[in-house]
Design a protein around this motif. Sequence first.
Motif, mmCIF file in Angstrom:
data_model
loop_
_atom_site.group_PDB
_atom_site.id
_atom_site.type_symbol
_atom_site.label_atom_id
_atom_site.label_comp_id
_atom_site.label_asym_id
_atom_site.label_seq_id
_atom_site.Cartn_x
_atom_site.Cartn_y
_atom_site.Cartn_z
ATOM 1 N N GLY A 159 -34.871 77.695 50.697
ATOM 2 C CA GLY A 159 -33.751 77.986 49.803
ATOM 3 C C GLY A 159 -34.112 78.948 48.695
ATOM 4 O O GLY A 159 -35.273 79.029 48.257
ATOM 5 N N ALA A 160 -33.108 79.661 48.237
ATOM 6 C CA ALA A 160 -33.310 80.570 47.105
ATOM 7 C C ALA A 160 -33.606 79.767 45.837
ATOM 8 O O ALA A 160 -34.325 80.233 44.958
ATOM 9 C CB ALA A 160 -32.064 81.436 46.909
ATOM 10 N N LYS A 161 -33.071 78.564 45.770
ATOM 11 C CA LYS A 161 -33.351 77.727 44.599
ATOM 12 C C LYS A 161 -34.841 77.373 44.556
ATOM 13 O O LYS A 161 -35.491 77.460 43.507
ATOM 14 C CB LYS A 161 -32.492 76.458 44.662
ATOM 15 C CG LYS A 161 -32.633 75.556 43.465
ATOM 16 C CD LYS A 161 -31.633 74.418 43.570
ATOM 17 C CE LYS A 161 -31.663 73.534 42.337
ATOM 18 N NZ LYS A 161 -30.655 72.463 42.430
ATOM 19 N N TYR B 168 -27.829 80.880 35.509
ATOM 20 C CA TYR B 168 -27.992 79.856 36.556
ATOM 21 C C TYR B 168 -29.120 78.949 36.052
ATOM 22 O O TYR B 168 -30.250 79.422 35.855
ATOM 23 C CB TYR B 168 -28.357 80.575 37.853
ATOM 24 C CG TYR B 168 -28.698 79.716 39.046
ATOM 25 C CD1 TYR B 168 -27.865 78.679 39.460
ATOM 26 C CD2 TYR B 168 -29.844 79.967 39.789
ATOM 27 C CE1 TYR B 168 -28.183 77.915 40.582
ATOM 28 C CE2 TYR B 168 -30.169 79.215 40.913
ATOM 29 C CZ TYR B 168 -29.331 78.197 41.291
ATOM 30 O OH TYR B 168 -29.648 77.442 42.398
ATOM 31 N N CYS C 246 -29.793 88.151 38.226
ATOM 32 C CA CYS C 246 -29.001 87.523 39.286
ATOM 33 C C CYS C 246 -27.757 88.372 39.483
ATOM 34 O O CYS C 246 -26.903 88.431 38.610
ATOM 35 C CB CYS C 246 -28.623 86.104 38.852
ATOM 36 S SG CYS C 246 -27.509 85.282 40.005
ATOM 37 N N ASN D 57 -24.107 84.309 39.200
ATOM 38 C CA ASN D 57 -23.612 82.964 38.961
ATOM 39 C C ASN D 57 -24.053 82.654 37.532
ATOM 40 O O ASN D 57 -25.246 82.705 37.261
ATOM 41 C CB ASN D 57 -24.255 81.982 39.947
ATOM 42 C CG ASN D 57 -23.835 80.556 39.677
ATOM 43 O OD1 ASN D 57 -22.908 80.288 38.928
ATOM 44 N ND2 ASN D 57 -24.531 79.610 40.313
ATOM 45 N N ASP E 80 -32.416 87.831 42.093
ATOM 46 C CA ASP E 80 -31.763 86.812 42.922
ATOM 47 C C ASP E 80 -30.513 87.428 43.548
ATOM 48 O O ASP E 80 -29.522 87.691 42.864
ATOM 49 C CB ASP E 80 -31.398 85.614 42.036
ATOM 50 C CG ASP E 80 -30.847 84.437 42.831
ATOM 51 O OD1 ASP E 80 -30.426 84.634 43.988
ATOM 52 O OD2 ASP E 80 -30.842 83.316 42.284
ATOM 53 N N ALA F 225 -28.664 86.079 46.036
ATOM 54 C CA ALA F 225 -28.040 85.046 46.879
ATOM 55 C C ALA F 225 -26.581 85.370 47.225
ATOM 56 O O ALA F 225 -26.070 84.931 48.251
ATOM 57 C CB ALA F 225 -28.137 83.687 46.186
ATOM 58 N N TYR F 226 -25.917 86.149 46.359
ATOM 59 C CA TYR F 226 -24.481 86.434 46.594
ATOM 60 C C TYR F 226 -24.231 87.869 47.029
ATOM 61 O O TYR F 226 -23.120 88.370 46.889
ATOM 62 C CB TYR F 226 -23.696 86.137 45.307
ATOM 63 C CG TYR F 226 -23.745 84.673 44.924
ATOM 64 C CD1 TYR F 226 -22.908 83.749 45.551
ATOM 65 C CD2 TYR F 226 -24.651 84.199 43.979
ATOM 66 C CE1 TYR F 226 -22.969 82.398 45.222
ATOM 67 C CE2 TYR F 226 -24.716 82.859 43.653
ATOM 68 C CZ TYR F 226 -23.869 81.969 44.277
ATOM 69 O OH TYR F 226 -23.936 80.631 43.965
ATOM 70 N N SER G 139 -30.502 84.616 50.543
ATOM 71 C CA SER G 139 -30.225 83.281 51.073
ATOM 72 C C SER G 139 -29.193 83.330 52.190
ATOM 73 O O SER G 139 -28.324 84.217 52.204
ATOM 74 C CB SER G 139 -29.694 82.412 49.934
ATOM 75 O OG SER G 139 -29.270 81.175 50.423
ATOM 76 N N SER H 41 -27.269 80.761 52.467
ATOM 77 C CA SER H 41 -26.357 79.690 52.044
ATOM 78 C C SER H 41 -24.913 80.127 51.888
ATOM 79 O O SER H 41 -24.004 79.467 52.376
ATOM 80 C CB SER H 41 -26.818 79.113 50.700
ATOM 81 O OG SER H 41 -27.914 78.255 50.894
ATOM 82 N N LYS H 42 -24.699 81.216 51.152
ATOM 83 C CA LYS H 42 -23.349 81.475 50.661
ATOM 84 C C LYS H 42 -22.493 82.320 51.586
ATOM 85 O O LYS H 42 -21.287 82.384 51.401
ATOM 86 C CB LYS H 42 -23.421 82.117 49.269
ATOM 87 C CG LYS H 42 -24.306 81.360 48.287
ATOM 88 C CD LYS H 42 -23.742 79.996 47.917
ATOM 89 C CE LYS H 42 -24.731 79.210 47.092
ATOM 90 N NZ LYS H 42 -24.139 78.411 46.051
ATOM 91 N N ARG I 42 -30.335 74.965 55.020
ATOM 92 C CA ARG I 42 -31.447 75.412 54.181
ATOM 93 C C ARG I 42 -32.312 76.512 54.810
ATOM 94 O O ARG I 42 -33.169 76.242 55.627
ATOM 95 C CB ARG I 42 -32.375 74.243 53.762
ATOM 96 C CG ARG I 42 -31.704 72.992 53.257
ATOM 97 C CD ARG I 42 -30.812 73.196 52.059
ATOM 98 N NE ARG I 42 -31.501 73.783 50.969
ATOM 99 C CZ ARG I 42 -30.970 74.774 50.205
ATOM 100 N NH1 ARG I 42 -29.760 75.240 50.460
ATOM 101 N NH2 ARG I 42 -31.652 75.273 49.202
HETATM 102 N N1 PLP Z 1 -29.290 81.418 43.392
HETATM 103 C C1 PLP Z 1 -28.105 81.328 42.772
HETATM 104 C C2 PLP Z 1 -27.762 82.326 41.745
HETATM 105 C C3 PLP Z 1 -27.221 80.291 43.077
HETATM 106 O O1 PLP Z 1 -26.049 80.205 42.448
HETATM 107 C C4 PLP Z 1 -27.572 79.340 44.048
HETATM 108 C C5 PLP Z 1 -26.704 78.211 44.398
HETATM 109 O O2 PLP Z 1 -25.697 77.917 43.832
HETATM 110 C C6 PLP Z 1 -28.806 79.481 44.662
HETATM 111 C C7 PLP Z 1 -29.655 80.515 44.312
HETATM 112 C C8 PLP Z 1 -29.260 78.476 45.667
HETATM 113 O O3 PLP Z 1 -29.370 79.043 46.941
HETATM 114 P P1 PLP Z 1 -30.003 78.180 48.139
HETATM 115 O O4 PLP Z 1 -28.897 77.348 48.710
HETATM 116 O O5 PLP Z 1 -30.515 79.217 49.093
HETATM 117 O O6 PLP Z 1 -31.087 77.338 47.568
#
Ligand code: PLP
Length: 388
Positions: A107-109, A132, A172, A176, A204, A206-207, A235, A237-238, A246
């Motif tokens: 995950g990016a988190k 974030y 980011c 977010n 980051d 992710a979006y 990521s 994820s989104k 994951r």
């Molecule tokens: N980075 C940002 C800016 C996010 O808002 C989020 C999730 O809300 C993530 C990373 C998490 O991504 P991942 O689901 O790949 O862990």
Amino acid sequence: MAEVNAHLAAMHESYLFSEVARRVSAYTAKNPKKELLRLGIGDVSRPLAPLVVEALKSASAEMGRAESFRGYGPVGGYGFLIEKLVETEYAPLGVTFSADEFFISDGAKTDMSALQELFSVNAVAALSDPVYPVYLDANKMAGRKVVLLPCKAEDGFLPPLPNEHVDFIYLCSPNNPTGAALRYAQAERFVAYARRNETVLLFDAAYRAYITEKDCVRSIFEISGADEVAVETGSFSKDAGFTGLRCAWTVIPKKNRLGLNALWARRTAAKSNGVSYPVQRAAEAALSPEGKRHAQQNVRFYLENAAMLRLAAEAAGLQVWGGQNAPYLWVKCPNGLDSWQWFEKLLHEKQIVCTPGAGFGSCGQGYVRFSAFGTREETMEAAKRLQE
Ligand code: PLP
């Protein structure tokens, strides 16, 4: 008695999301018949593409046969997935990397919170306000000093360059919680700053699948010279809907001036045994032409939700940012209300749950975040209630 990590012990509970949950359950306990519209979540609502599910099933079946069973994989990720990332995510942007510049993770988190381990505890981190919360928490737990970069409405909620020395900066984009996206000229300023000041950019992305405007950067590596000073995380994820499955990636170029590629490779080898084989096969499928089409449909769907919410909010006379390159709207609270006051009003009068901007940092005070990740029905209903 064992001495615990004092920095960790000093952290208060994640106030934002636990407080939202507490207030929402207090409301539902008193009003069990009222249906809530949850625009507070950052989680997706659309299911995985059928071919992703098929890839998961067939990779799992392979694991059940002696001749195709796989145990530990390469800690940085399987070549088949990295090749696809190079081909579909970077080559179209005119950027090339070798396989050992990629690190696949869950995950990016995970990655965005861990990358600070590359730096000394005395290094200074800079991050946006609002932010974030993961970036801030990770550095606080490590006991590190952070510098906040105030993001203001007049700058479209994009961060200014630091006006004191910092060692690494979190960026980011798309953002977010504000939905703001960095333009090429702004990204170039950050890269030039980083090169001048021996600073590292932690980007980051992710979006990034949500970018619709041409002049926004999808990858920091589109900027010349960024490969010497930046690290990027993406990521599944989104857009592909992998929040529950994951999978993510981090690129650390070997050209990095501080040798961060080798350091991260060493750290990953020490701390991880990689991401499961079926999940990496599923991620590979998500990058196939059909998987990409499905992900683009998801993104289009959430951006339509965002447009609907934005129109309704503007029709109600509200000031709105975001929603064009991101699944989040950043909305100014009306009538001088603060974030939590408007949160309460929306909850009690419209049964809409949002996220108070103050929870993302002091510059978020007076704003709330609406998420466009809901179903079409609840988004339409929320838009209707907002407009009323
Ligand atoms: N980075 C940002 C800016 C996010 O808002 C989020 C999730 O809300 C993530 C990373 C998490 O991504 P991942 O689901 O790949 O862990």
